[in-house]
Write a protein that holds these residues in place. Structure first.
Motif, PDB file in Angstrom:
ATOM      1  N   ALA A 170       0.789  -1.219  -0.119  1.00  0.00           N
ATOM      2  CA  ALA A 170      -0.012   0.076   0.078  1.00  0.00           C
ATOM      3  C   ALA A 170       0.744   1.262   0.021  1.00  0.00           C
ATOM      4  O   ALA A 170       0.550   2.202  -0.809  1.00  0.00           O
ATOM      5  CB  ALA A 170      -0.927  -0.062   1.326  1.00  0.00           C
ATOM      6  N   LEU A 171       1.901   1.155   0.793  1.00  0.00           N
ATOM      7  CA  LEU A 171       2.781   2.427   0.990  1.00  0.00           C
ATOM      8  C   LEU A 171       3.488   2.580  -0.482  1.00  0.00           C
ATOM      9  O   LEU A 171       3.800   3.603  -0.757  1.00  0.00           O
ATOM     10  CB  LEU A 171       3.787   2.353   1.977  1.00  0.00           C
ATOM     11  CG  LEU A 171       3.138   2.519   3.326  1.00  0.00           C
ATOM     12  CD1 LEU A 171       4.123   2.190   4.464  1.00  0.00           C
ATOM     13  CD2 LEU A 171       2.512   3.657   3.622  1.00  0.00           C
ATOM     14  N   ALA A 172       3.729   1.427  -1.108  1.00  0.00           N
ATOM     15  CA  ALA A 172       4.810   1.399  -2.166  1.00  0.00           C
ATOM     16  C   ALA A 172       3.775   1.911  -3.462  1.00  0.00           C
ATOM     17  O   ALA A 172       4.461   2.589  -4.522  1.00  0.00           O
ATOM     18  CB  ALA A 172       5.284   0.109  -2.607  1.00  0.00           C
ATOM     19  N   SER A 173       2.572   1.758  -3.423  1.00  0.00           N
ATOM     20  CA  SER A 173       1.413   2.360  -4.256  1.00  0.00           C
ATOM     21  C   SER A 173       1.779   3.936  -4.392  1.00  0.00           C
ATOM     22  O   SER A 173       1.622   4.561  -5.328  1.00  0.00           O
ATOM     23  CB  SER A 173       0.202   1.735  -4.071  1.00  0.00           C
ATOM     24  OG  SER A 173       0.338   0.453  -4.262  1.00  0.00           O
ATOM     25  N   MET A 174       1.798   4.339  -2.824  1.00  0.00           N
ATOM     26  CA  MET A 174       1.785   5.669  -2.853  1.00  0.00           C
ATOM     27  C   MET A 174       3.003   6.401  -3.387  1.00  0.00           C
ATOM     28  O   MET A 174       3.169   7.322  -4.115  1.00  0.00           O
ATOM     29  CB  MET A 174       1.441   6.301  -1.358  1.00  0.00           C
ATOM     30  CG  MET A 174       0.316   6.195  -0.842  1.00  0.00           C
ATOM     31  SD  MET A 174       0.025   6.634   0.897  1.00  0.00           S
ATOM     32  CE  MET A 174      -1.536   6.704   1.274  1.00  0.00           C
ATOM     33  N   TYR A 175       4.153   5.789  -3.066  1.00  0.00           N
ATOM     34  CA  TYR A 175       5.373   5.992  -3.509  1.00  0.00           C
ATOM     35  C   TYR A 175       5.683   6.292  -5.085  1.00  0.00           C
ATOM     36  O   TYR A 175       6.316   7.105  -5.673  1.00  0.00           O
ATOM     37  CB  TYR A 175       6.652   5.250  -3.057  1.00  0.00           C
ATOM     38  CG  TYR A 175       7.987   5.508  -3.672  1.00  0.00           C
ATOM     39  CD1 TYR A 175       8.634   6.643  -2.852  1.00  0.00           C
ATOM     40  CD2 TYR A 175       8.554   4.788  -4.223  1.00  0.00           C
ATOM     41  CE1 TYR A 175       9.960   6.940  -3.418  1.00  0.00           C
ATOM     42  CE2 TYR A 175       9.818   5.050  -4.835  1.00  0.00           C
ATOM     43  CZ  TYR A 175      10.497   6.218  -4.401  1.00  0.00           C
ATOM     44  OH  TYR A 175      11.812   6.514  -4.802  1.00  0.00           O
ATOM     45  N   SER A 176       5.165   5.083  -5.578  1.00  0.00           N
ATOM     46  CA  SER A 176       5.152   5.010  -7.091  1.00  0.00           C
ATOM     47  C   SER A 176       4.350   6.207  -7.969  1.00  0.00           C
ATOM     48  O   SER A 176       4.731   6.551  -8.750  1.00  0.00           O
ATOM     49  CB  SER A 176       4.590   3.733  -7.916  1.00  0.00           C
ATOM     50  OG  SER A 176       3.170   3.406  -7.111  1.00  0.00           O
ATOM     51  N   ALA A 177       3.433   6.364  -7.017  1.00  0.00           N
ATOM     52  CA  ALA A 177       2.222   7.676  -7.580  1.00  0.00           C
ATOM     53  C   ALA A 177       3.065   8.781  -7.559  1.00  0.00           C
ATOM     54  O   ALA A 177       3.114   9.702  -8.806  1.00  0.00           O
ATOM     55  CB  ALA A 177       1.380   7.550  -6.692  1.00  0.00           C
TER      56      ALA A 177
END
Length: 411
Positions: free
Chosen positions: A351-358
């Motif tokens: 979930a945090l990686a999804s934010m970072y990729s955004a």
């Protein structure tokens, strides 16, 4: 056309079914990584080609003069939000799973056709949400991306300590020599690279005190790592110190290369598009590697992904034993087997990686720069530099903490 469409749909369904059926309990973690990788590719593609489509949505295209960058950021954030919700919901569902007899354990490793459909539906539904929700998510993503960078640091420290310990445990001279050679090579690479940064980001004729401060601070930290690690009272090693030094040099570079293209101290501004593309590739690569490492590393005795009840988490409390062989057999069949890693924390990483990729793909939601520039702006600069300093603080703490609190294990 209808026949062709039906054939394509059937082939797609057949492919998804075969893929889902081929995912075993052992490969489930890799499958989650694959699903996350698909979301990254989808975000990248939509960022480049979805602008004309998004202009047709009245709830997204609220003005006639919106720039192309606006629609690119909308596409990235909406895919990211769908991915975040998918893994966030899984993280909530898996709270409290401690043994494999829990029904939710089967949900973690099975039901892949349903999971793929839910992921696809969530991604599609995000494009029907009002802009205000996406704006709020964009703001929250900055903090989530910062947390993911912290997770990257912890993963790096865990990996380097494990690497060093595994070679030292062999207790052979050739492995000690290999450790020394790799450590020296890493330090030479770090200092050489930092010397090049002086040339790139401190051009003559300009007052670039801030860039010089960032680079000099990185050099000082690299020296400090070696001095502290080799101190007689510290149970350290040169290999982790050298690897962390290389990582800090890399993070320093990514921070400096994210400076605005019009900034006179950014010596790479003449090749801005090439630099932004390389930054994107390296950022995506480190993101995927961090997530993949967290997935495959989960359950190790040295990682924080293992819950206290896990047999790999260092628990030594013996099970009650019975003198009756038959009773022991029945107990063995009915006793619960603890899970080897925290399912909730596992999905939280994604979930945090999804934010970072955004943030990586949208330039930290800044639309003031050209769409050719990825991950550019002072926000990105300071996030990177602060990440470097946090990395240094965590590594130094991992060395000195055993002296301050000797009764606890820190890595």
């Amino acid at each position: 056309m209808s026949c062709l469409a039906s054939c394509c749909a059937s082939l797609t369904c057949g492919l998804c079914t075969s893929v889902a059926s081929g995912i075993t309990k052992r490969s489930a973690r890799v499958a989650y990584c694959g699903l996350f990788g698909v979301s990254l590719i989808l975000s990248w593609i939509l960022r480049e080609v979805a602008t004309p489509l998004l202009k047709q949505f009245s709830w997204i295209n609220t003005s006639d003069n919106l720039p192309k960058e606006y629609f690119q950021i909308q596409a990235v954030l909406r895919v990211s939000l769908g991915n975040f919700l998918f893994f966030g919901i899984l993280a909530l569902i898996m709270i409290g799973v401690k043994d494999q007899n829990d029904r939710r354990d089967s949900w973690q490793h099975g039901g892949w056709i349903a999971k793929m459909l839910i992921w696809a539906l969530l991604t599609i539904l995000m494009f029907f949400l009002p802009n205000v929700i996406i704006t709020i998510y964009g703001i929250l993503s900055k903090f989530g991306a910062g947390l993911f960078l912290l997770v990257q640091v912890i993963m790096l420290l865990d990996a380097t300590h494990s690497w060093n310990d595994s070679w030292v445990a062999k207790d052979e001279q050739k492995w000690y020599v290999a450790l020394l050679i790799i450590s020296i090579a890493c330090y030479l690479a770090a200092f050489t690279f930092l010397g090049i940064l002086f040339i790139w980001f401190n051009p003559s004729g300009h007052d670039c005190g801030l860039n010089v401060f960032f680079i000099v601070m990185t050099i000082i930290l690299a020296f400090a790592f070696a001095v502290i690690a080799l101190h007689p009272k510290v149970n350290g090693s040169l290999l982790p110190a050298s690897v962390v030094s290389v990582y800090c040099a890399y993070v320093c570079y990514t921070g400096l290369s994210s400076e605005p293209r019009g900034y006179e101290c950014n010596g790479l501004h003449k090749k801005s598009k090439a630099v932004s593309t390389s930054t994107l590739v390296l950022g995506m690569l480190t993101t995927v590697l961090s997530v993949l490492y967290s997935a495959l590393r989960a359950g190790s005795s040295t990682t924080f992904l293992s819950p206290p009840s896990s047999p790999r988490a260092g628990g030594t409390k013996p099970l009650l034993q019975s003198d009756d062989p038959e009773s022991g057999k029945e107990k063995k069949e009915t006793e619960s087997r603890p899970v080897s890693y925290s399912y909730t924390f596992f999905h939280l990483i994604f979930a945090l990686a999804s934010m970072y990729s955004a943030m990586l793909l949208s330039g930290w939601t800044s639309s003031s720069e050209s769409s050719d520039y990825i991950d550019v702006g002072w926000t990105s600069v300071w996030v990177r530099i602060c990440c470097e300093w946090v990395t240094a603080a965590l590594y130094v703490w991992s060395l000195v903490a055993p002296l301050i609190v000797p009764d606890r294990e820190f890595y």
